[in-house]
Structure formats: C-alpha cells, structure tokens
Design a protein around this motif. Structure first.
Motif, short mmCIF file in Angstrom:
data_model
loop_
_atom_site.label_atom_id
_atom_site.label_comp_id
_atom_site.label_asym_id
_atom_site.label_seq_id
_atom_site.Cartn_x
_atom_site.Cartn_y
_atom_site.Cartn_z
N PRO A 74 0.84 -1.20 0.00
CA PRO A 74 0.00 0.00 0.00
C PRO A 74 0.88 1.25 0.00
CG PRO A 74 -0.02 -1.04 2.15
CD PRO A 74 0.75 -1.95 1.23
N ALA A 75 0.48 2.24 -0.76
CA ALA A 75 1.24 3.48 -0.83
C ALA A 75 1.18 4.17 0.52
CB ALA A 75 0.67 4.38 -1.92
N ALA A 76 2.28 4.74 0.94
CA ALA A 76 2.33 5.45 2.20
C ALA A 76 1.46 6.70 2.09
CB ALA A 76 3.76 5.84 2.55
N LEU A 77 0.73 7.01 3.17
CA LEU A 77 -0.13 8.18 3.15
C LEU A 77 0.72 9.44 3.20
CD1 LEU A 77 -2.84 6.97 5.68
CD2 LEU A 77 -3.05 7.13 3.20
N ASP A 78 0.29 10.44 2.46
CA ASP A 78 1.02 11.71 2.48
C ASP A 78 0.85 12.36 3.84
OD1 ASP A 78 1.81 11.43 -0.14
OD2 ASP A 78 0.03 12.43 -0.93
N ARG A 79 1.91 12.93 4.32
CA ARG A 79 1.86 13.66 5.59
C ARG A 79 1.99 15.15 5.28
NH1 ARG A 79 -0.20 9.89 8.63
NH2 ARG A 79 1.05 8.05 8.83
N VAL A 80 1.74 15.95 6.29
CA VAL A 80 1.83 17.40 6.12
C VAL A 80 3.29 17.75 5.81
CG1 VAL A 80 1.54 19.62 7.29
CG2 VAL A 80 -0.07 17.76 7.72
N SER A 81 3.48 18.55 4.76
CA SER A 81 4.85 18.89 4.35
C SER A 81 5.49 19.86 5.35
CB SER A 81 4.84 19.53 2.96
OG SER A 81 4.21 20.79 3.03
N THR A 82 6.80 19.95 5.26
CA THR A 82 7.56 20.84 6.15
C THR A 82 7.14 22.29 5.97
OG1 THR A 82 9.40 19.31 5.94
CG2 THR A 82 9.89 21.44 6.91
N GLU A 83 6.91 22.70 4.70
CA GLU A 83 6.52 24.09 4.43
C GLU A 83 5.19 24.42 5.10
OE1 GLU A 83 7.45 21.92 2.05
OE2 GLU A 83 9.38 22.75 1.44
N VAL A 84 4.23 23.50 5.02
CA VAL A 84 2.91 23.74 5.61
C VAL A 84 3.03 23.77 7.13
CG1 VAL A 84 0.57 22.79 5.89
CG2 VAL A 84 1.69 22.72 3.66
N ARG A 85 3.80 22.84 7.69
CA ARG A 85 4.01 22.81 9.15
C ARG A 85 4.55 24.14 9.65
NH1 ARG A 85 8.20 18.24 10.02
NH2 ARG A 85 8.40 19.42 11.92
N GLU A 115 -0.77 17.62 15.68
CA GLU A 115 -0.33 16.68 14.65
C GLU A 115 0.04 17.40 13.35
OE1 GLU A 115 -3.55 13.89 14.36
OE2 GLU A 115 -2.88 12.75 16.11
N TYR A 116 -0.70 18.46 13.01
CA TYR A 116 -0.36 19.23 11.80
C TYR A 116 0.99 19.91 11.96
CZ TYR A 116 -4.57 18.70 8.99
OH TYR A 116 -5.56 18.19 8.18
N GLU A 117 1.25 20.46 13.13
CA GLU A 117 2.52 21.16 13.35
C GLU A 117 3.68 20.18 13.48
OE1 GLU A 117 2.50 24.15 16.38
OE2 GLU A 117 0.87 25.26 15.42
N ASN A 118 3.43 18.96 13.93
CA ASN A 118 4.50 17.96 14.05
C ASN A 118 4.71 17.19 12.75
OD1 ASN A 118 4.91 18.64 16.70
ND2 ASN A 118 3.63 17.01 17.50
N GLY A 119 3.81 17.36 11.78
CA GLY A 119 3.94 16.67 10.50
C GLY A 119 3.44 15.24 10.54
N LYS A 120 2.67 14.88 11.55
CA LYS A 120 2.16 13.52 11.67
C LYS A 120 0.79 13.36 11.03
CE LYS A 120 4.68 12.53 15.91
NZ LYS A 120 4.57 12.24 17.34
N ALA A 121 0.10 14.47 10.79
CA ALA A 121 -1.27 14.41 10.28
C ALA A 121 -1.28 14.17 8.78
CB ALA A 121 -2.00 15.71 10.60
N VAL A 122 -2.34 13.50 8.32
CA VAL A 122 -2.60 13.37 6.89
C VAL A 122 -3.40 14.61 6.52
CG1 VAL A 122 -3.77 12.01 5.13
CG2 VAL A 122 -2.65 10.87 7.05
N PRO A 123 -2.94 15.40 5.55
CA PRO A 123 -3.60 16.68 5.26
C PRO A 123 -5.07 16.51 4.87
CG PRO A 123 -1.62 16.42 3.93
CD PRO A 123 -1.81 15.16 4.67
#
Length: 144
Positions: A74-85, A115-123
């Motif tokens: 299964p393709a890995a889920l995209d996480r919040v990018s560094t720029e967005v964080r 989670e968004y700020e740590n980059g763990k969230a799926v956008p």
C-alpha cells in the motif's frame, strides 16, 4: 368480600420441562456392542472424523500468507509537508495563539493542530481551509 373486578381472568400455568432428545435404540445397541468388544479385548476399528468435537476453525494461514505476499504494497499516506508545518506554526505564533486556542477557533481538537505542526497528520483540505481563515495565510497549494 367480593372481588373489585368482576370477571377477572385467571391464568393457570403449567410447567414446561425441556429435556435432551433420547438416543435412538439402534445407537444404544451399537454403543453397547462396542463397549463389550473393548472390555473383552477384541479389535475395534475407530474412525476419527476431521475436526470432530472441535468448535474452532483454523484459518488457512498458508493461503492468507500467499495473498499478503502477492498483494502490492500500500502506498504510504502523504503527511503534512515541512513548508505547511512551518507556515502554520509561524502564523499561529504571530497571532499569539496557542495550539489549543487555534483548535477552538477552527472547531477541532488540540491534538489535531499538534499533529499538523509535528507533521504527523494526513492533510485534510477542510481543516487546512479553516486554518487559512483563522491564521490569514495560504496553506493549500504549498509544496507537498
């Protein structure tokens, strides 16, 4: 003293006894013959039925393992990018908001903002849109 309710209905209950069904006479004779043969030392042929007396059904592990191996990864889920964080964190600090305050304003749990700020969230586009409104910065469309 007469009853206050003339014509009262009475119910008479009879006990109901549930019993196991009795064994058939032929089965009992067969069982007696087998027991007699066993006592006398005669040879008795026994046949074990597959999964007899077992309530469990073992899963076919070899089939499941093969399916897992053949399946594509299964393709890995995209996480919040560094720029967005970084954009979220920078805008939040400029507005002097805590993560909990931002979460209240966008009607989400504080854990979501964390989670968004740590980059763990799926956008999630809806959450990003709410953050854009409150923070006044563009988050969607940044490099992922």
């Amino acid at each position: 003293m007469p009853s206050r309710h003339p014509g009262t209905i009475k119910q008479e209950w009879e006990p109901v006894v549930l019993q196991k069904p009795r064994a058939k006479a032929q089965d009992l004779r067969d069982q007696k013959a087998v027991n007699q043969a066993l006592r006398s030392g005669a040879q008795v042929q026994t046949i074990k039925k597959f999964d007899a007396g077992s309530n469990k059904k073992a899963p076919p592990t070899a089939v499941n393992a093969r399916k897992l191996e053949e399946a594509e990864e299964p393709a890995a889920l995209d996480r919040v990018s560094t720029e967005v964080r970084q954009a979220i964190q920078k805008a939040r600090i400029e507005k002097k908001l805590s993560q909990a305050d931002l979460a209240k304003q966008i009607n989400e749990r504080p854990q979501v903002v964390q989670e968004y700020e740590n980059g763990k969230a799926v956008p999630n586009q809806a959450v990003l849109a709410k953050m854009e409104k409150v923070l006044g910065v563009k988050l969607r469309g940044l490099k992922k």
